[in-house]
Design a protein around this motif. Structure first.
Motif, mmCIF file in Angstrom:
data_model
loop_
_atom_site.group_PDB
_atom_site.id
_atom_site.type_symbol
_atom_site.label_atom_id
_atom_site.label_comp_id
_atom_site.label_asym_id
_atom_site.label_seq_id
_atom_site.Cartn_x
_atom_site.Cartn_y
_atom_site.Cartn_z
ATOM 1 N N GLU A 165 0.821 -1.212 0.000
ATOM 2 C CA GLU A 165 0.000 0.000 0.000
ATOM 3 C C GLU A 165 0.854 1.260 0.000
ATOM 4 O O GLU A 165 0.500 2.275 -0.607
ATOM 5 C CB GLU A 165 -0.909 0.003 1.237
ATOM 6 N N ARG A 166 2.006 1.198 0.659
ATOM 7 C CA ARG A 166 2.884 2.357 0.764
ATOM 8 C C ARG A 166 3.667 2.611 -0.522
ATOM 9 O O ARG A 166 3.893 3.766 -0.898
ATOM 10 C CB ARG A 166 3.851 2.134 1.931
ATOM 11 N N ILE A 167 4.064 1.556 -1.212
ATOM 12 C CA ILE A 167 4.991 1.704 -2.338
ATOM 13 C C ILE A 167 4.280 1.785 -3.678
ATOM 14 O O ILE A 167 4.743 2.466 -4.602
ATOM 15 C CB ILE A 167 6.017 0.549 -2.303
ATOM 16 N N VAL A 168 3.157 1.109 -3.835
ATOM 17 C CA VAL A 168 2.376 1.216 -5.072
ATOM 18 C C VAL A 168 1.430 2.403 -4.926
ATOM 19 O O VAL A 168 0.521 2.389 -4.093
ATOM 20 C CB VAL A 168 1.588 -0.078 -5.358
ATOM 21 N N THR A 169 1.673 3.433 -5.734
ATOM 22 C CA THR A 169 0.941 4.688 -5.589
ATOM 23 C C THR A 169 0.471 5.183 -6.950
ATOM 24 O O THR A 169 0.658 4.520 -7.978
ATOM 25 C CB THR A 169 1.841 5.764 -4.952
ATOM 26 N N ALA A 170 -0.076 6.378 -6.943
ATOM 27 C CA ALA A 170 -0.519 7.000 -8.192
ATOM 28 C C ALA A 170 0.652 7.267 -9.133
ATOM 29 O O ALA A 170 0.451 7.480 -10.340
ATOM 30 C CB ALA A 170 -1.252 8.303 -7.886
ATOM 31 N N ASN A 171 1.889 7.250 -8.617
ATOM 32 C CA ASN A 171 3.069 7.453 -9.454
ATOM 33 C C ASN A 171 3.556 6.161 -10.111
ATOM 34 O O ASN A 171 4.475 6.206 -10.939
ATOM 35 C CB ASN A 171 4.213 8.031 -8.613
ATOM 36 N N THR A 172 2.942 5.045 -9.752
ATOM 37 C CA THR A 172 3.381 3.750 -10.270
ATOM 38 C C THR A 172 2.852 3.548 -11.679
ATOM 39 O O THR A 172 1.643 3.529 -11.904
ATOM 40 C CB THR A 172 2.893 2.600 -9.373
ATOM 41 N N ARG A 173 3.757 3.378 -12.622
ATOM 42 C CA ARG A 173 3.363 3.085 -13.998
ATOM 43 C C ARG A 173 3.256 1.589 -14.219
ATOM 44 O O ARG A 173 2.385 1.127 -14.962
ATOM 45 C CB ARG A 173 4.395 3.683 -14.963
ATOM 46 N N MET A 174 4.154 0.810 -13.587
ATOM 47 C CA MET A 174 4.216 -0.625 -13.848
ATOM 48 C C MET A 174 4.563 -1.383 -12.572
ATOM 49 O O MET A 174 5.397 -0.934 -11.776
ATOM 50 C CB MET A 174 5.269 -0.918 -14.930
ATOM 51 N N ILE A 175 3.927 -2.534 -12.385
ATOM 52 C CA ILE A 175 4.318 -3.498 -11.363
ATOM 53 C C ILE A 175 4.948 -4.669 -12.096
ATOM 54 O O ILE A 175 4.295 -5.327 -12.909
ATOM 55 C CB ILE A 175 3.112 -3.975 -10.535
ATOM 56 N N LEU A 176 6.228 -4.900 -11.842
ATOM 57 C CA LEU A 176 6.973 -5.980 -12.494
ATOM 58 C C LEU A 176 7.060 -7.130 -11.504
ATOM 59 O O LEU A 176 7.836 -7.098 -10.546
ATOM 60 C CB LEU A 176 8.344 -5.490 -12.930
#
Length: 402
Positions: A165-176
């Motif tokens: 929840e802390r690291i995946v944010t609105a600035n996240t383009r991709m989850i690898l």
């Protein structure tokens, strides 16, 4: 020193750029040289010491002697794309269209690179788990992306939901995503995958899922993230023939997913290798049609070898985190009195004739400190080789390492 050129960004992303801006030697190369010099059993690199099904090699040889030596279509031969689509349907209930939703690549590594380069702009954030496979950091840096990591901690190496929840944010383009996970050997459950998908939807992120160990799990079923409700439209699933069929040098991989994402991958991929492996692709297509028993038996046999090595590491006095999948087992050398696995890895080939890889090389600085005493060993070797390796490892507590 701040990187000036793309190659320096790439090296820095893979932890290969020295403080003076020059390229450093990879730990893999260093340990392999030491293993060769001291005739050590190399459990550091993840490649099998036996080949896969003989019919695949014969088919490839016949293709080379026949008429399969010119460019394959950029997207891959139709026979293989159809076989990949059928494989996804057969095992996971996914139905990619072979013509528009499947692309063949030069190994999974190229498919990963093409995905990141196609869809990540400079300054975009890309989230991976940590420890992370080194090509992820390299490709993210080459694209100009910002690499964010979610730590995986012993003993189970599962992510903390609060970290996600802390690291995946609105600035996240991709989850690898890498599942089953190299280097820890963990397999993520449905709850983790559902949380990832929910976050990707919430923040409108793309998921790239590296699933090369999909058929190499031990008691924990592999769940493709694309099969989770809401995931398909934003997910690129990647796999290869290398791990499943023990032909890692063939470098036949693939990506599947919605047509618009696969078109983006193909656009970049055509200016990387364009195409490769025309003699290998038909052999892989045939192999993907092997009966379920092949996949189950191969995983069971590999799991037995994993338990064999894990037992040996425990007998040597290490704390062992038994894998749920992949080629690898992680062990903590702290109970033996060692506080630096990287230093120990450099000494072991000469001292006891066995090579491993410190987990810290798969991490950024903070993660490297947290994994300082952990080491990764590969068990994709013949049982006799593992027997000799465990015999040698038993001498580690008494070894002269000065």
């Amino acid at each position: 020193m701040s990187p000036s050129f793309p190659w320096q960004r790439t090296a820095q992303g893979a932890n290969l750029l020295g403080s003076d801006g020059h390229l450093a030697t990879t730990i893999f190369e260093e340990i392999t040289v030491l293993a060769g010099r001291h005739d050590a059993i190399n459990l550091g690199q993840g490649f099998p010491d036996t080949d896969g099904p003989e019919f695949m090699a014969r088919a490839a040889a016949e293709n080379i002697m026949g008429d399969h030596n010119q460019y394959a279509p950029g997207a891959g031969i139709a026979e293989l794309r159809v076989a990949i689509a059928a494989h996804q349907e057969r095992f996971y209930g996914l139905s990619p269209a072979p013509d528009t939703e499947v692309a063949v690549s030069t190994g999974a590594t190229e498919a990963i690179a093409a995905s990141v380069l196609a869809l990540v702009n400079p300054g975009d954030e890309v989230v991976t788990f940590e420890p992370f496979y080194d090509s992820y950091g390299a490709t993210i840096a080459l694209a100009g992306g910002i690499h964010r990591t979610v730590p995986l901690r012993a003993p189970d190496f599962q992510p903390d939901p609060a970290d996600l929840e802390r690291i995946v944010t609105a600035n996240t383009r991709m989850i690898l995503l890498n599942n089953p996970h190299n280097p820890t050997g963990t397999v993520f459950g449905r709850d983790v995958l559902e949380h990832l998908v929910e976050l990707a939807i919430r923040h409108d992120a793309i998921i790239v899922s590296d699933e090369v160990y999909e058929h190499l799990t031990f008691g924990s079923p592999h769940i493709p993230v694309a099969s989770i409700d809401g995931a398909w439209d934003r997910t690129i699933s990647i796999s290869s023939a290398g791990k499943t069929f023990s032909y890692t040098g063939w470098k036949v991989g693939w990506a599947s997913g919605p047509a618009e994402l696969i078109a983006a991958v193909r656009t970049v991929k055509q200016f990387l290798t364009y195409s490769s492996g025309p003699a290998y692709q038909p052999a892989v297509a045939r192999a993907l049609q092997l009966p379920d028993s092949y996949f189950a038996d191969f995983a069971a046999a590999l799991g037995d070898r994993g338990r064999q090595l894990a037992d040996g590491l425990e007998s040597a006095g290490m704390t062992v985190y038994r894998p749920r999948g992949t080629y690898f087992v992680v062990a903590d050398v702290a109970p033996l009195g060692f506080d630096d696995a990287a230093d120990l890895a450099r000494r072991m080939p000469e001292a006891i004739g066995v090579a491993g890889i410190p987990l810290s090389v798969f991490c950024h600085e903070e993660g490297a400190r947290a994994t300082r005493t952990l080491m990764r060993f590969a068990f994709c070797k013949r049982p006799g080789v593992l027997t000799e390796a465990t015999r040698r490892l038993a001498g580690l507590p008494q070894a002269q390492l000065a």
